[in-house]
Design a protein around this motif. Sequence first.
Motif, PDB file in Angstrom:
ATOM      1  N   GLN A  20      16.041 -24.680 -54.032  1.00 52.75           N
ATOM      2  CA  GLN A  20      14.584 -24.622 -54.099  1.00 52.75           C
ATOM      3  C   GLN A  20      14.113 -23.401 -54.887  1.00 52.75           C
ATOM      4  O   GLN A  20      13.153 -23.480 -55.654  1.00 52.75           O
ATOM      5  CB  GLN A  20      13.986 -24.617 -52.699  1.00 52.75           C
ATOM      6  CG  GLN A  20      14.126 -25.936 -51.993  1.00 52.75           C
ATOM      7  CD  GLN A  20      13.582 -25.895 -50.578  1.00 52.75           C
ATOM      8  OE1 GLN A  20      12.984 -24.915 -50.144  1.00 52.75           O
ATOM      9  NE2 GLN A  20      13.783 -26.967 -49.843  1.00 52.75           N
ATOM     10  N   LEU A  21      14.781 -22.284 -54.707  1.00 57.01           N
ATOM     11  CA  LEU A  21      14.427 -21.073 -55.446  1.00 57.01           C
ATOM     12  C   LEU A  21      14.622 -21.296 -56.948  1.00 57.01           C
ATOM     13  O   LEU A  21      13.772 -20.926 -57.759  1.00 57.01           O
ATOM     14  CB  LEU A  21      15.267 -19.887 -54.978  1.00 57.01           C
ATOM     15  CG  LEU A  21      14.970 -18.596 -55.712  1.00 57.01           C
ATOM     16  CD1 LEU A  21      13.843 -17.857 -55.017  1.00 57.01           C
ATOM     17  CD2 LEU A  21      16.183 -17.738 -55.803  1.00 57.01           C
ATOM     18  N   LEU A  22      15.737 -21.915 -57.314  1.00 55.23           N
ATOM     19  CA  LEU A  22      15.999 -22.190 -58.726  1.00 55.23           C
ATOM     20  C   LEU A  22      14.995 -23.198 -59.285  1.00 55.23           C
ATOM     21  O   LEU A  22      14.531 -23.060 -60.422  1.00 55.23           O
ATOM     22  CB  LEU A  22      17.429 -22.693 -58.909  1.00 55.23           C
ATOM     23  CG  LEU A  22      18.523 -21.675 -58.588  1.00 55.23           C
ATOM     24  CD1 LEU A  22      19.894 -22.330 -58.670  1.00 55.23           C
ATOM     25  CD2 LEU A  22      18.443 -20.463 -59.499  1.00 55.23           C
ATOM     26  N   ALA A  23      14.626 -24.192 -58.498  1.00 51.78           N
ATOM     27  CA  ALA A  23      13.640 -25.189 -58.936  1.00 51.78           C
ATOM     28  C   ALA A  23      12.286 -24.537 -59.216  1.00 51.78           C
ATOM     29  O   ALA A  23      11.577 -24.941 -60.141  1.00 51.78           O
ATOM     30  CB  ALA A  23      13.499 -26.290 -57.889  1.00 51.78           C
ATOM     31  N   ALA A  24      11.949 -23.511 -58.441  1.00 48.06           N
ATOM     32  CA  ALA A  24      10.688 -22.797 -58.656  1.00 48.06           C
ATOM     33  C   ALA A  24      10.666 -22.103 -60.014  1.00 48.06           C
ATOM     34  O   ALA A  24       9.597 -21.803 -60.544  1.00 48.06           O
ATOM     35  CB  ALA A  24      10.449 -21.782 -57.541  1.00 48.06           C
ATOM     36  N   HIS A  25      11.840 -21.863 -60.580  1.00 45.49           N
ATOM     37  CA  HIS A  25      11.960 -21.230 -61.895  1.00 45.49           C
ATOM     38  C   HIS A  25      12.400 -22.240 -62.962  1.00 45.49           C
ATOM     39  O   HIS A  25      12.883 -21.845 -64.020  1.00 45.49           O
ATOM     40  CB  HIS A  25      12.954 -20.062 -61.824  1.00 45.49           C
ATOM     41  CG  HIS A  25      12.447 -18.923 -61.014  1.00 45.49           C
ATOM     42  ND1 HIS A  25      11.598 -17.964 -61.515  1.00 45.49           N
ATOM     43  CD2 HIS A  25      12.644 -18.594 -59.713  1.00 45.49           C
ATOM     44  CE1 HIS A  25      11.308 -17.090 -60.571  1.00 45.49           C
ATOM     45  NE2 HIS A  25      11.938 -17.459 -59.458  1.00 45.49           N
ATOM     46  N   ASP A  26      12.233 -23.527 -62.661  1.00 46.18           N
ATOM     47  CA  ASP A  26      12.565 -24.621 -63.585  1.00 46.18           C
ATOM     48  C   ASP A  26      14.018 -24.619 -64.035  1.00 46.18           C
ATOM     49  O   ASP A  26      14.326 -24.915 -65.192  1.00 46.18           O
ATOM     50  CB  ASP A  26      11.640 -24.598 -64.804  1.00 46.18           C
ATOM     51  CG  ASP A  26      10.188 -24.832 -64.428  1.00 46.18           C
ATOM     52  OD1 ASP A  26       9.955 -25.637 -63.500  1.00 46.18           O
ATOM     53  OD2 ASP A  26       9.301 -24.204 -65.026  1.00 46.18           O
ATOM     54  N   ILE A  27      14.917 -24.273 -63.129  1.00 51.23           N
ATOM     55  CA  ILE A  27      16.349 -24.328 -63.420  1.00 51.23           C
ATOM     56  C   ILE A  27      16.935 -25.513 -62.662  1.00 51.23           C
ATOM     57  O   ILE A  27      16.937 -25.520 -61.426  1.00 51.23           O
ATOM     58  CB  ILE A  27      17.048 -23.014 -63.016  1.00 51.23           C
ATOM     59  CG1 ILE A  27      16.502 -21.863 -63.850  1.00 51.23           C
ATOM     60  CG2 ILE A  27      18.562 -23.149 -63.176  1.00 51.23           C
ATOM     61  CD1 ILE A  27      17.043 -20.512 -63.477  1.00 51.23           C
ATOM     62  N   PRO A  28      17.420 -26.521 -63.379  1.00 57.93           N
ATOM     63  CA  PRO A  28      18.001 -27.683 -62.710  1.00 57.93           C
ATOM     64  C   PRO A  28      19.273 -27.291 -61.950  1.00 57.93           C
ATOM     65  O   PRO A  28      20.078 -26.495 -62.429  1.00 57.93           O
ATOM     66  CB  PRO A  28      18.348 -28.635 -63.860  1.00 57.93           C
ATOM     67  CG  PRO A  28      17.674 -28.098 -65.066  1.00 57.93           C
ATOM     68  CD  PRO A  28      17.421 -26.653 -64.831  1.00 57.93           C
ATOM     69  N   SER A  29      19.415 -27.843 -60.767  1.00 56.18           N
ATOM     70  CA  SER A  29      20.608 -27.581 -59.955  1.00 56.18           C
ATOM     71  C   SER A  29      20.868 -28.783 -59.069  1.00 56.18           C
ATOM     72  O   SER A  29      20.025 -29.667 -58.947  1.00 56.18           O
ATOM     73  CB  SER A  29      20.424 -26.313 -59.112  1.00 56.18           C
ATOM     74  OG  SER A  29      19.344 -26.469 -58.219  1.00 56.18           O
ATOM     75  N   ARG A  30      22.047 -28.785 -58.464  1.00 53.35           N
ATOM     76  CA  ARG A  30      22.378 -29.856 -57.522  1.00 53.35           C
ATOM     77  C   ARG A  30      23.272 -29.294 -56.432  1.00 53.35           C
ATOM     78  O   ARG A  30      24.012 -28.325 -56.641  1.00 53.35           O
ATOM     79  CB  ARG A  30      23.042 -31.031 -58.228  1.00 53.35           C
ATOM     80  CG  ARG A  30      24.381 -30.710 -58.869  1.00 53.35           C
ATOM     81  CD  ARG A  30      24.920 -31.887 -59.642  1.00 53.35           C
ATOM     82  NE  ARG A  30      26.238 -31.591 -60.196  1.00 53.35           N
ATOM     83  CZ  ARG A  30      26.903 -32.390 -60.982  1.00 53.35           C
ATOM     84  NH1 ARG A  30      26.377 -33.577 -61.307  1.00 53.35           N
ATOM     85  NH2 ARG A  30      28.080 -32.055 -61.444  1.00 53.35           N
ATOM     86  N   VAL A  31      23.192 -29.911 -55.260  1.00 56.39           N
ATOM     87  CA  VAL A  31      24.020 -29.533 -54.119  1.00 56.39           C
ATOM     88  C   VAL A  31      25.057 -30.635 -53.924  1.00 56.39           C
ATOM     89  O   VAL A  31      24.715 -31.813 -53.848  1.00 56.39           O
ATOM     90  CB  VAL A  31      23.168 -29.353 -52.845  1.00 56.39           C
ATOM     91  CG1 VAL A  31      24.054 -29.065 -51.649  1.00 56.39           C
ATOM     92  CG2 VAL A  31      22.138 -28.245 -53.038  1.00 56.39           C
ATOM     93  N   VAL A  32      26.326 -30.226 -53.870  1.00 59.72           N
ATOM     94  CA  VAL A  32      27.429 -31.172 -53.745  1.00 59.72           C
ATOM     95  C   VAL A  32      28.168 -30.901 -52.439  1.00 59.72           C
ATOM     96  O   VAL A  32      28.530 -29.750 -52.161  1.00 59.72           O
ATOM     97  CB  VAL A  32      28.401 -31.018 -54.939  1.00 59.72           C
ATOM     98  CG1 VAL A  32      29.559 -31.982 -54.827  1.00 59.72           C
ATOM     99  CG2 VAL A  32      27.662 -31.189 -56.252  1.00 59.72           C
ATOM    100  N   ASN A  33      28.375 -31.950 -51.635  1.00 58.35           N
ATOM    101  CA  ASN A  33      29.145 -31.797 -50.404  1.00 58.35           C
ATOM    102  C   ASN A  33      30.587 -31.441 -50.739  1.00 58.35           C
ATOM    103  O   ASN A  33      31.169 -31.976 -51.678  1.00 58.35           O
ATOM    104  CB  ASN A  33      29.114 -33.071 -49.570  1.00 58.35           C
ATOM    105  CG  ASN A  33      27.778 -33.280 -48.904  1.00 58.35           C
ATOM    106  OD1 ASN A  33      27.034 -32.336 -48.656  1.00 58.35           O
ATOM    107  ND2 ASN A  33      27.460 -34.517 -48.612  1.00 58.35           N
TER     108      ASN A  33
END
Length: 74
Positions: A20-33
């Motif tokens: 969420q912090l990265l999204a606030a700075h327009d940086i795409p990310s993903r969480v992988v199990n």
Amino acid sequence: MTWVTLKTTNARWEAEMMQQLLAAHDIPSRVVNQGMPHFGCGTPAALEVRASDRWTALLLLSPVEDDDIAQDSA
């Protein structure tokens, strides 16, 4: 697009908070199990970002240095 692992954690919620912090700075990310949930420990997860955003994301997620503390210890 190449994704790199930025951080691994034993709590998925922690990876989602960083996402969420990265999204606030327009940086795409993903969480992988990273495996099966462990009793009382949560679900292991990894936070991944695009290779081109790696250093910006690391700077955003790094601890803030306090100049006052650095000067007091000198």
